[in-house]
Design an enzyme around this catalytic site. Sequence first.
Site, short mmCIF file in Angstrom:
data_model
loop_
_atom_site.label_atom_id
_atom_site.label_comp_id
_atom_site.label_asym_id
_atom_site.label_seq_id
_atom_site.Cartn_x
_atom_site.Cartn_y
_atom_site.Cartn_z
N CYS A 156 8.85 3.80 42.10
CA CYS A 156 8.40 2.53 41.55
C CYS A 156 7.27 2.76 40.55
O CYS A 156 6.43 3.63 40.74
CB CYS A 156 7.98 1.55 42.65
SG CYS A 156 6.30 1.73 43.22
N GLU A 157 7.31 1.99 39.50
CA GLU A 157 6.32 2.19 38.45
C GLU A 157 4.96 1.60 38.80
O GLU A 157 4.00 1.81 38.09
CB GLU A 157 6.83 1.63 37.12
CG GLU A 157 6.97 0.13 37.05
CD GLU A 157 7.53 -0.30 35.70
OE1 GLU A 157 8.38 0.41 35.14
OE2 GLU A 157 7.10 -1.36 35.21
N HIS A 158 4.88 0.88 39.92
CA HIS A 158 3.59 0.32 40.31
C HIS A 158 2.77 1.25 41.19
O HIS A 158 1.56 1.21 41.17
CB HIS A 158 3.80 -1.03 41.03
CG HIS A 158 4.52 -2.03 40.19
ND1 HIS A 158 5.49 -2.86 40.68
CD2 HIS A 158 4.41 -2.30 38.87
CE1 HIS A 158 5.95 -3.62 39.70
NE2 HIS A 158 5.31 -3.29 38.60
N HIS A 159 3.46 2.05 42.02
CA HIS A 159 2.75 2.90 42.98
C HIS A 159 3.19 4.36 42.94
O HIS A 159 2.68 5.17 43.69
CB HIS A 159 2.97 2.38 44.41
CG HIS A 159 2.54 0.97 44.62
ND1 HIS A 159 3.40 -0.10 44.48
CD2 HIS A 159 1.33 0.45 44.94
CE1 HIS A 159 2.75 -1.23 44.71
NE2 HIS A 159 1.50 -0.93 44.98
N GLN A 162 13.19 -2.10 40.41
CA GLN A 162 14.60 -2.19 40.79
C GLN A 162 15.38 -3.17 39.91
O GLN A 162 16.52 -2.91 39.52
CB GLN A 162 14.71 -2.58 42.26
CG GLN A 162 16.14 -2.50 42.79
CD GLN A 162 16.22 -2.86 44.26
OE1 GLN A 162 15.34 -2.50 45.03
NE2 GLN A 162 17.26 -3.57 44.63
N HIS A 182 11.75 0.18 49.42
CA HIS A 182 10.63 0.60 48.59
C HIS A 182 9.54 1.13 49.50
O HIS A 182 9.02 0.38 50.33
CB HIS A 182 10.10 -0.58 47.78
CG HIS A 182 11.08 -1.07 46.75
ND1 HIS A 182 10.75 -1.19 45.42
CD2 HIS A 182 12.37 -1.43 46.85
CE1 HIS A 182 11.82 -1.62 44.75
NE2 HIS A 182 12.81 -1.78 45.60
N CYS A 218 6.62 1.78 48.87
CA CYS A 218 5.32 1.10 48.68
C CYS A 218 5.24 -0.16 49.55
O CYS A 218 4.15 -0.66 49.82
CB CYS A 218 5.08 0.78 47.21
SG CYS A 218 6.33 -0.27 46.46
ZN LIG Z 1 5.59 -0.12 44.32
#
Ligand SMILES: [Zn+2]
Length: 216
Positions: free
Chosen positions: A97-100, A138, A166, A168
């Site tokens: 994931c590009e956030h975490h 996603q 996910h 995260c």
């Molecule tokens: Zn994430």
Amino acid sequence: MDKAVNNKIGRGKSAATTRRPSRGEAEEAVRTLIRWAGDDPEREGLIATPARVVRAYEEWFAGYKDNPRDYLKRTFEETGGYDEVVVLRDIRFESHCEHHLAPIIGRVHIGYLPRNRVVGISKLARLVEVYARRLQIQEKMTAEIASCLDAVLKPHGVAVVTEATHQCMTTRGIHKPGVTMVTSRMLGVFRDRAETRQEFLSAIGMRGSIHGNGSG
Ligand SMILES: [Zn+2]
């Protein structure tokens, strides 16, 4: 709106094309994170970790090197008159994931109704892999796979459903183990014709659960 989006894309591109850090710099960044976590990157058990992490990154993010459109353009075949829905289900993928930067692990199901071009199973799996091996969300990955197939094969329609967990979400934050996120993108006949969509959804064991209105 368009302008804002373009600016955003423009910034992203320039960031990606600025000088790539050296391997040494990437390893140093891992040492920083280890210190940030509270450990000593010089202790015996961790001494080779930065090099390993950087090698793992090369594998996990290998998808930036490939352009899936060019790849599919080279590999499609004529249908020989086949005009039924093609479904490939349970294509396993691992992404981040590009956030975490946390793993996203799941399966992609792809359906399309060919007009005059088909691709082999291994090519579809490879297509998923190229997009998965990038920093992702996603919803975006699902849409990218669908629009790539749509652009290159020009079928009567494309359906892509992704189911994933996910890490995260499961190992931090709200801690929801067992939660699966489902995203879909329906194009052409899969969006417009309920029966074609249902045919696809029942082939992948998800009858009736997804509507035709794009990503969901
Ligand atoms: Zn994430």
